[in-house]
Design a protein around this motif. Sequence first.
Motif, PDB file in Angstrom:
ATOM      1  N   GLN A  92      -6.750  12.033 -16.379  1.00 47.63           N
ATOM      2  CA  GLN A  92      -6.167  10.712 -16.173  1.00 47.63           C
ATOM      3  C   GLN A  92      -5.810  10.094 -17.511  1.00 47.63           C
ATOM      4  OE1 GLN A  92      -9.510   9.211 -13.670  1.00 47.63           O
ATOM      5  NE2 GLN A  92      -7.829   8.538 -12.368  1.00 47.63           N
ATOM      6  N   CYS A  93      -4.793   9.262 -17.506  1.00 44.22           N
ATOM      7  CA  CYS A  93      -4.382   8.532 -18.700  1.00 44.22           C
ATOM      8  C   CYS A  93      -5.500   7.577 -19.098  1.00 44.22           C
ATOM      9  CB  CYS A  93      -3.093   7.761 -18.434  1.00 44.22           C
ATOM     10  SG  CYS A  93      -2.553   6.735 -19.827  1.00 44.22           S
ATOM     11  N   SER A  99      -3.069   9.627 -12.749  1.00 42.82           N
ATOM     12  CA  SER A  99      -3.476  11.034 -12.849  1.00 42.82           C
ATOM     13  C   SER A  99      -2.305  11.923 -13.244  1.00 42.82           C
ATOM     14  CB  SER A  99      -4.064  11.514 -11.525  1.00 42.82           C
ATOM     15  OG  SER A  99      -3.033  11.863 -10.631  1.00 42.82           O
ATOM     16  N   GLU A 100      -2.648  13.135 -13.645  1.00 45.03           N
ATOM     17  CA  GLU A 100      -1.650  14.129 -14.023  1.00 45.03           C
ATOM     18  C   GLU A 100      -0.772  14.537 -12.842  1.00 45.03           C
ATOM     19  OE1 GLU A 100      -3.325  18.314 -14.394  1.00 45.03           O
ATOM     20  OE2 GLU A 100      -5.140  17.103 -14.484  1.00 45.03           O
ATOM     21  N   GLN A 101      -1.208  14.254 -11.612  1.00 48.12           N
ATOM     22  CA  GLN A 101      -0.385  14.570 -10.445  1.00 48.12           C
ATOM     23  C   GLN A 101       0.741  13.563 -10.265  1.00 48.12           C
ATOM     24  OE1 GLN A 101      -3.247  14.964  -7.240  1.00 48.12           O
ATOM     25  NE2 GLN A 101      -3.133  17.188  -7.476  1.00 48.12           N
ATOM     26  N   PRO A 104       3.262  13.130 -16.110  1.00 48.45           N
ATOM     27  CA  PRO A 104       2.808  14.068 -17.147  1.00 48.45           C
ATOM     28  C   PRO A 104       1.879  13.388 -18.159  1.00 48.45           C
ATOM     29  CG  PRO A 104       5.183  14.236 -16.840  1.00 48.45           C
ATOM     30  CD  PRO A 104       4.724  13.027 -16.065  1.00 48.45           C
ATOM     31  N   LEU A 105       0.850  14.125 -18.566  1.00 45.11           N
ATOM     32  CA  LEU A 105      -0.106  13.641 -19.551  1.00 45.11           C
ATOM     33  C   LEU A 105      -0.055  14.517 -20.793  1.00 45.11           C
ATOM     34  CD1 LEU A 105      -3.298  13.021 -17.371  1.00 45.11           C
ATOM     35  CD2 LEU A 105      -1.512  11.390 -17.962  1.00 45.11           C
ATOM     36  N   TRP A 116      -6.459  11.585 -23.148  1.00 45.06           N
ATOM     37  CA  TRP A 116      -5.164  11.907 -22.567  1.00 45.06           C
ATOM     38  C   TRP A 116      -4.374  10.619 -22.395  1.00 45.06           C
ATOM     39  CZ3 TRP A 116      -3.636  16.854 -21.715  1.00 45.06           C
ATOM     40  CH2 TRP A 116      -4.636  17.824 -21.840  1.00 45.06           C
ATOM     41  N   CYS A 118      -0.510   9.160 -20.687  1.00 44.50           N
ATOM     42  CA  CYS A 118       0.670   9.513 -19.901  1.00 44.50           C
ATOM     43  C   CYS A 118       1.935   9.217 -20.707  1.00 44.50           C
ATOM     44  CB  CYS A 118       0.687   8.769 -18.562  1.00 44.50           C
ATOM     45  SG  CYS A 118       1.098   7.025 -18.674  1.00 44.50           S
TER      46      CYS A 118
END
Length: 128
Positions: A92-93, A99-101, A104-105, A116, A118
């Motif tokens: 997660q950002c 989230s990465e879903q 993009p992160l 991380w 985003c």
Amino acid sequence: MAKRKIIRIDETLCNGCGRCVSPCAEAAIEVVNGKAKVLRDELCDGAGFCIGACPTGALTLEEREAVAFDEEAVQEHKKAVAQRPEFHHLMQCSLCDISEQERPLLPMKYKGESTWVCVRCLPTLIHG
């Protein structure tokens, strides 16, 4: 064998947290006996996304003799580990918690912490 870039894990620095496992798109890293390990050289593409996830600096990219990266071996390995939970941890950002879903992160290090961010939050960090 050819000289190529590949992940190196310093076991003296590795604390076994496993934060490097999920960022590896090839599932080349696992925690074995409390330490992160690159399972097989042909699974590591040397992209280094795992490096930014390591809080202790145990992961580096080195150039050395290694077998060639093998995309077919990666796909077979990913099928074999597909149900294991450590390969499905969603990142997660650190700024907006998306989230990465959803977006993009990218791995980053900020004030000594690996985290991380985003792609939507990244410009704010760059430009203030």
